[in-house]
Write an enzyme that holds these catalytic residues in place. Structure first.
Site, short mmCIF file in Angstrom:
data_model
loop_
_atom_site.label_atom_id
_atom_site.label_comp_id
_atom_site.label_asym_id
_atom_site.label_seq_id
_atom_site.Cartn_x
_atom_site.Cartn_y
_atom_site.Cartn_z
CG MET A 8 -4.49 28.01 -12.97
SD MET A 8 -6.15 27.76 -13.63
CE MET A 8 -6.08 28.71 -15.15
CG PHE A 50 32.28 41.58 -6.04
CD1 PHE A 50 31.46 41.13 -5.02
CD2 PHE A 50 31.95 42.74 -6.71
CE1 PHE A 50 30.32 41.85 -4.67
CE2 PHE A 50 30.82 43.46 -6.37
CZ PHE A 50 30.00 43.01 -5.34
CD GLN A 51 28.10 42.62 -8.61
OE1 GLN A 51 28.51 43.32 -9.53
NE2 GLN A 51 27.01 42.92 -7.92
CE LYS A 61 34.77 47.65 -15.32
NZ LYS A 61 34.65 47.99 -13.90
CD GLU A 98 19.69 43.05 -12.72
OE1 GLU A 98 18.83 42.71 -11.88
OE2 GLU A 98 20.75 43.64 -12.42
#
Lengths: 590, 186
Positions: free
Chosen positions: A482, A114-115, A164, A52
């Site tokens: 760097m 969940f999630q 949802k 993502e």
């Protein structure tokens, strides 16, 4: 137009109504209804990323190279948290994004389902605005409002968190056009009396300089055109931040190159010695100002910015003009022309003499070698061999990024995509994918370091799936360059964990993904190898093996002023004694 | 070493880093949409950017239009206060931000409940002081009082200070609410 449809259908419909052509995303449990709605249509294209974070950076690359709003779609929980680096990156660099996140159904919110994660809570401080849509009735308005907020004023990322059950619910969809937000109404036109005052200050200036930034790019191509007109009308020198490269053509005589920590000697000295600074769409960031109490001590300062909070935030200015760059520049050009204003030519001629003297130092110079590829040389050759093409450049973060900014010449806005504010390693490849999606027939190159590229290497799979011929040009010095440079400067050359002992074979890695791999370690082969890369019609990983010891100069050391730059020592390959340059206070800075 | 010698010129008068101005206390009145998360946005902005909150009150003030007023007492240099105001203004659900301290004679009030414990002469003294401060007794036992007092924050500070030697147990304060004088709205 009002129609009955499900929440998921509304999302797809609203994206289409907003003119969105492509969504970068990754499916998951809490966004399945939206993915089903995407399945049932063919207008809105979905690009499946591999992580993502990649979706967010790809949306950024798409937005920055096209001027449109970038859109990403991720699931709840880890989908949302993975996107956060990209959202923060977009916030710091003012990139318009709309991020749709799935959420557990409303009745489960707060139950540690969940999630589940508190997406709006987590993203509150890394977005311009965010929404949790609890009712289907609110969804159409919020979807359209999100695009308005993302794109208007100072652009930024907006999250819409959609449970949802709201995606499944049915409601009435309305296309909200020309949203007039009840509280968020950024000021576009600048105060005319202040603009007049600015023009007057400009006519009186003896040592003026334009200091421009990413705001000019964000304001659209018209702003760049107007900036060029104003700069030419006045005859003033112009420098730009990292984010503003391309707004003014880099081959122009009035161009002083980039300013700031790794900016040019002429740009930084002009900033230090000027008597009038005209800041357009930049924000006096610490990479630009260096030591604040010694920043441009003798100048009057004009600051044009669409975000009132940017004015007087880090540096107090004499004249702040709140407004969109294009609008304010248009008024400035018009006033300059109609009032018959003329700069102080004698003073300006003397000022240019000073500048030419600084310019003669050739501060980006480096020692070319016939034995080993110098990273700066590699960028120069890359520029020379691609300059006649339609090219878009992205970068990762580190030395290669600074060398790209110094040695690649940008003539047009929206051609340069880099993570400036947040400094996100791993930005370049997904951003290149986004830019290539927006410009399928252009040459898109990610100038990378071997450490950064590994952070989002998985997106190679995305590039291959969509046959995106992105070129990854890795300046491989086996160090986090760097980090190593700062360890050299500040920590006695103790290179703690900045060397990568076990790098992959990038040529084989390219082949494993189905791309083409090229390795080049000999300066004599460089041109041929770069040409091969350009002419390969698919994705390429170019492993350019460069000098491991090269440091990025010139440099304003931490805690120092613009006129205290360190220059590269061209007489000795071993580098310069810089261990004692930074004082204790400077060491505290990043 | 190629660096030039550090300049001995005086520091830039335009830098906010120099000329440390005095810290001032200001009361900001913030009109917001009463929607979920709006208070978190405001508070998060303060904590995220390192600004001070000395007191904060929030309540819905117009039910039909879903408007709430947040009154924040903050402190900082005038530059910091200006920055606080601008940072508040750029939050999307915010209608307006008014610096009440810059308004002419804005009225600030706070309510406090002060629990005092004591016997004998201390009890009498507590009641006498409460009377002088126009504080009301809202709870009493044979060894304690709870006083309710409203007024400018300074007055409440004074009252609490006086109660301390007498037997102050604890204080609950609402934080500042503020409004402008005269017929016009803020």
């Amino acid at each position: 137009m009002s129609k009955q449809m499900t929440g998921a259908e509304m999302i797809v419909q609203a994206l289409k109504d907003q003119g969105v052509e492509v969504v970068f995303g990754y499916p998951g449990g809490a966004v399945l209804p939206i993915y089903d709605a995407i399945f049932h249509q063919n207008e809105l294209r979905h690009v499946l990323v591999r992580h993502e974070q990649g979706a967010a950076h790809a949306a950024e690359g798409y937005a920055r190279s096209s001027g449109k709003v970038g859109v990403l779609l991720v699931t709840s929980g880890p989908g949302a948290t993975n996107a956060i680096t990209g959202l923060t990156d977009a916030l710091l660099d003012s990139i318009p994004l709309v991020c749709i996140t799935g959420q557990v159904p409303t009745h489960l919110i707060g139950s540690d389902a969940f999630q589940e994660c508190d997406t709006t809570g987590i993203t509150r401080n890394c977005t311009k605005h965010n929404y949790l849509v609890r009712r289907i009735e609110d969804l159409p308005r919020i979807l359209h409002e999100a695009f308005y907020v993302a794109a208007n004023g100072r652009p930024g990322p907006v999250v819409i968190d959609i449970p949802k059950d709201v995606q499944f619910a049915t409601g009435t969809y309305t296309h909200f056009k020309n949203i007039q937000h009840k509280t968020y109404q950024p000021q576009l036109k600048g105060d005319l009396s202040k603009i007049k005052q600015a023009v007057e200050m400009m006519t009186k200036a003896r040592r003026p300089v334009f200091y421009t930034g990413g705001g000019v790019i964000n304001s659209g191509p018209a702003a760049s055109a107007l900036l060029r007109e104003l700069v030419r009308l006045t005859g003033f020198p112009i420098t730009s931040t990292l984010m503003g490269l391309g707004a003014y053509p880099a081959d122009d005589r009035q161009w002083l190159n980039m300013l700031g920590m790794h900016g040019s000697f002429e740009a930084n000295n002009a900033m230090h010695d000027c008597d009038l600074m005209i800041c357009v769409g930049a924000r006096f960031d610490d990479r630009i100002t260096g030591r604040l109490d010694a920043f441009s001590p003798h100048s009057k300062k004009i600051h044009i910015d669409i975000d009132p909070s940017s004015i007087n935030k880090n540096v107090k200015v004499d004249l702040g003009i709140v407004g969109d760059c294009a609008h304010v520049l248009e008024d400035m050009v018009r006033l300059w022309r109609t009032s018959g204003a003329r700069a102080d030519q004698a003073a300006l001629a003397k000022w240019w003499k000073d500048i030419d003297h600084w310019r003669a130092k050739d501060s980006f110079a480096f020692r070319i070698s016939s034995k080993i590829v110098k990273p700066q040389h590699a960028i120069q050759r890359l520029y020379e061999l691609t300059k006649d093409r339609d090219v878009y450049i992205t970068t990762e973060v580190g030395q290669h990024q600074m060398w790209a900014a110094q040695h690649f010449k940008f003539m047009e806005p929206n051609r340069w995509m880099t993570s400036g504010g947040l400094g996100t390693m791993g930005y370049g490849l997904p951003a290149a994918i986004g830019a290539q999606i927006a410009h399928p027939n252009s040459l898109v190159i990610d100038i990378a370091g071997e450490a950064s590229i590994l952070m989002n290497m998985q997106e190679m799979s995305t590039a291959l799936q969509y046959r995106l011929p992105v070129k990854i040009f890795i300046l491989n010095n086996q160090y986090m360059g760097m980090v190593r440079q700062w360890q050299e400067l500040l920590h006695g050359g103790r290179y703690s964990e900045s060397y990568t002992a076990s790098l992959p074979d990038f040529v084989k890695l390219a082949e494993a993904y189905g791309a083409h791999g090229i390795r080049c370690a000999d300066p004599a082969d460089l041109d041929e190898a770069i040409t091969e890369m350009i002419e390969t019609p698919k994705a390429v990983i170019f492993d350019c093996v460069v000098d491991q010891k090269e440091n990025c100069f010139p440099m304003i050391p931490s805690g120092k002023a613009h006129n205290e730059m360190l220059m590269a020592d061209l007489s000795d390959d071993a580098g310069i004694e810089i261990g004692n340059v930074i004082d204790e206070k400077g060491k505290m800075l990043v | 070493m190629n660096a030039q010698a550090p300049q001995s010129a005086p520091p830039s008068p335009y830098s906010s880093a120099v000329g440390k101005s005095n810290t001032e206390s200001h009361t900001l009145s913030v009109l917001v949409d009463n929607e979920p998360g709006v208070l978190a946005r405001v508070v998060g902005m303060f904590s995220g950017r390192g600004f001070n909150i000395e007191s904060l009150t929030v309540a819905e003030v117009a039910h039909e239009t879903h408007l709430s007023r947040i009154t924040i007492a903050t402190s900082g240099t005038p530059e910091v206060i200006e920055q606080v105001r601008h940072q508040l203004e750029r939050l999307v659900p915010i209608h307006s931000v008014t610096d009440m301290t810059l308004l002419d004679r804005a009225i600030e009030r706070e309510l406090a409940m002060v629990k005092v414990r004591g016997k004998g002469e201390n009890r009498v003294e507590a009641l006498r002081l409460a009377d002088a401060f126009k504080a009301r007794v809202i709870d009493a036992t044979i060894e304690s009082f709870i006083f309710e007092i409203t007024g400018a924050p300074r007055k409440i500070d004074d009252f609490v200070d006086l109660m301390r030697p007498i037997g102050l147990v604890e204080v609950s304060r609402t934080g500042i609410a503020a409004i402008s004088r005269g017929p016009a709205p803020i």
